[in-house]
Design a protein around this motif. Structure first.
Motif: not given
Length: 299
Positions: A97-116
């Motif tokens: 999930a962190l790797r996916a967030v690091a590869g794009r312009d993400s918000s905290p909400a994106d991180l939460e969604r991707l982790a879920r």
């Protein structure tokens, strides 16, 4: 030896050794006349054993049971190994999930969604896929053919193994995110409506052997660069029916709607997740043919 010497030999702080002694994990061999703790070689062995179990993550109560023979070391080791496997899996999912967030312009909400998404269980993964299919199959004409097609699509699930690889976790995250895209859903809905509407004429091949022939034919022309694209178009359309302007326009419309790398990527990701053989990319072959076909039609 005194506690200071034991500390130097083992590398553990005096404070830690004193605590282990106080709770009975590494009792002193005796006390000096002045009341100082004294340790022997057995104390070193026991202290090293305690340190090893602590480094493996066992709590002090469990270590005490092992030392007192109240628990079998093999059973404790097996149970702890299972717990570590679960922790490793969770950490791998979080890292993805962190790797996916690091590869794009993400918000905290994106991180939460991707982790879920990354940590979704089998039932939740299937719910995400079912929701996608419920969306794209809405409005499709009901027929035996459409029911068979939708049932076949729904029968394929994203079966991540108990210990997925990094590639499988990354593939699941990419797939789940792709299925959320409104324009992708709308394109597939339109493809379904056109394919199964009453009186619809199929101009693009669905038989796998025919698709393979097409891909091989185009690949030879595209990679070799020795054949006239118009000649390839004529050969393909003659095989699919009478080579007329009407058929060419129908094929053109069908290709313009159906060519989307995400449709192919869906199956490639499913192959990674489920451990199937890799699915080669062929969408660039269809795109080449579409470009060649456009050149043959009057402007």
């Amino acid at each position: 030896m005194n506690i200071g010497e034991l500390s130097r030999l083992t590398g553990l702080p005096v404070k830690t050794i004193r605590y282990y002694s106080d709770v009975g994990l590494v009792p002193e061999a005796e006390r000096s006349s002045a009341g100082y703790r004294r340790y022997d070689h057995g104390s070193i062995v026991r202290l090293e054993f305690v340190r090893t179990l602590r480094e493996l993550g066992l709590d002090l109560a469990t270590i005490r049971q092992v030392l007192d023979r109240g628990a079998d070391l093999r059973e404790v080791a097996a149970a702890h190994a299972e717990a570590l496997s679960l922790q490793i899996r969770v950490l791998r999912l979080r890292r993805a999930a962190l790797r996916a967030v690091a590869g794009r312009d993400s918000s905290p909400a994106d991180l939460e969604r991707l982790a879920r998404i990354a940590q979704a269980g089998a039932s939740e993964r299937q719910r995400i896929i079912d929701d996608f299919f419920d969306s794209i199959f809405t409005g499709i004409a009901d027929s035996a053919e459409s029911r068979e097609f939708t049932a076949g699509m729904r029968s394929v699930s994203a079966d991540l193994p108990d210990e997925p690889t990094d590639e499988q976790v990354d593939a699941w995250i990419e797939l789940a995110e792709m299925l959320r895209q409104p324009d992708f859903r709308e394109r597939l809905r339109e493809m379904g409506r056109r394919s199964f509407e009453p009186g619809a004429r199929r101009v693009l091949p669905t038989d796998m052997s025919e698709i393979k022939w097409f891909v091989d034919t185009v690949a030879e022309a595209q990679d070799g660069g020795t054949r006239d694209p118009a000649e390839v178009v004529a050969e393909v359309l003659a095989r699919w029916g009478a080579d007329t302007d009407e058929l060419r326009r129908e094929v053109l419309a069908g290709l313009e709607l159906s060519i989307d790398v995400r449709a192919e990527r869906y199956w490639q990701l499913m192959a990674i997740i489920n451990g199937w053989a890799p699915i080669p990319a062929t969408m660039h072959r269809w795109s080449w043919f579409l470009s060649a076909l456009r050149q043959t039609l009057p402007r």
